[in-house]
Design a protein around this motif. Sequence first.
Motif, mmCIF file in Angstrom:
data_model
loop_
_atom_site.group_PDB
_atom_site.id
_atom_site.type_symbol
_atom_site.label_atom_id
_atom_site.label_comp_id
_atom_site.label_asym_id
_atom_site.label_seq_id
_atom_site.Cartn_x
_atom_site.Cartn_y
_atom_site.Cartn_z
ATOM 1 N N GLN A 31 0.977 -1.525 -0.105
ATOM 2 C CA GLN A 31 0.401 -0.208 -0.161
ATOM 3 C C GLN A 31 1.168 1.087 -0.011
ATOM 4 O O GLN A 31 0.520 2.167 -0.443
ATOM 5 N N TYR A 32 1.309 1.361 0.676
ATOM 6 C CA TYR A 32 3.040 2.439 1.096
ATOM 7 C C TYR A 32 3.204 2.685 -1.094
ATOM 8 O O TYR A 32 3.799 3.753 -1.338
ATOM 9 N N CYS A 33 3.860 1.857 -1.584
ATOM 10 C CA CYS A 33 4.464 1.711 -2.876
ATOM 11 C C CYS A 33 3.260 2.184 -3.636
ATOM 12 O O CYS A 33 4.045 2.935 -4.225
ATOM 13 N N HIS A 53 10.433 -3.414 -1.521
ATOM 14 C CA HIS A 53 10.325 -4.978 -0.122
ATOM 15 C C HIS A 53 11.112 -6.017 -0.005
ATOM 16 O O HIS A 53 11.432 -6.071 1.147
ATOM 17 N N HIS A 54 12.122 -5.995 -1.031
ATOM 18 C CA HIS A 54 13.141 -6.153 -0.318
ATOM 19 C C HIS A 54 14.376 -5.343 1.087
ATOM 20 O O HIS A 54 13.745 -6.434 1.673
ATOM 21 N N HIS A 55 14.375 -4.215 0.903
ATOM 22 C CA HIS A 55 15.234 -3.837 1.470
ATOM 23 C C HIS A 55 14.489 -3.066 3.101
ATOM 24 O O HIS A 55 14.968 -2.976 4.053
ATOM 25 N N ILE A 56 12.917 -3.027 2.790
ATOM 26 C CA ILE A 56 12.072 -3.009 4.197
ATOM 27 C C ILE A 56 12.476 -4.314 4.473
ATOM 28 O O ILE A 56 12.552 -4.212 5.834
ATOM 29 N N ARG A 57 12.444 -5.529 4.248
ATOM 30 C CA ARG A 57 12.302 -6.647 4.706
ATOM 31 C C ARG A 57 13.453 -7.185 5.134
ATOM 32 O O ARG A 57 13.837 -7.686 5.980
ATOM 33 N N GLU A 58 15.151 -6.638 4.637
ATOM 34 C CA GLU A 58 15.501 -6.892 5.052
ATOM 35 C C GLU A 58 16.322 -5.659 6.387
ATOM 36 O O GLU A 58 16.407 -5.837 7.259
ATOM 37 N N LEU A 59 15.464 -4.743 6.277
ATOM 38 C CA LEU A 59 15.850 -3.852 7.228
ATOM 39 C C LEU A 59 15.077 -4.539 8.813
ATOM 40 O O LEU A 59 15.576 -4.134 9.278
ATOM 41 N N ASP A 60 13.604 -4.436 8.545
ATOM 42 C CA ASP A 60 13.232 -4.896 9.524
ATOM 43 C C ASP A 60 13.231 -6.241 9.644
ATOM 44 O O ASP A 60 13.506 -6.141 11.091
ATOM 45 N N THR A 61 14.118 -6.898 9.262
ATOM 46 C CA THR A 61 14.662 -8.324 10.292
ATOM 47 C C THR A 61 16.364 -7.982 11.047
ATOM 48 O O THR A 61 16.016 -8.198 12.273
ATOM 49 N N CYS A 62 16.789 -7.386 10.377
ATOM 50 C CA CYS A 62 18.128 -6.340 11.577
ATOM 51 C C CYS A 62 17.487 -5.562 12.314
ATOM 52 O O CYS A 62 18.054 -6.155 13.842
#
Length: 100
Positions: A65-67, A81-90
């Motif tokens: 929805q943000y995108c 999606h890729h970067h948010i998922r990586e940031l969120d995991t960390c």
Amino acid sequence: MEQGEVEQKIMVQCVREGLPFPDRIQNAPTLLMGLELFFLGFMDLSSSRQIGMGMGPIPWQAINQYCTSIELNEEQTEAMHHHIRELDTCYLKHKNKKDV
């Protein structure tokens, strides 16, 4: 990207008192040009995570929805999606270590 309001106040106080900047300010990571979009997206979306028994990940639908709302194309949406998922995991790993 600039220092936040709190960091600016700390820096002013250090200069006034002749103290060195705290390590977290001196060694703050730098963000490569073009990555601000993903960092700001992560910050905007952090409030959309589910909180119950513990803090959950940012939902896929919230990212999508943000995108859509900022009118990203398909390639940019995939990257978001890729970067948010990586940031969120960390972030969640860091948060879980801190809470233990």
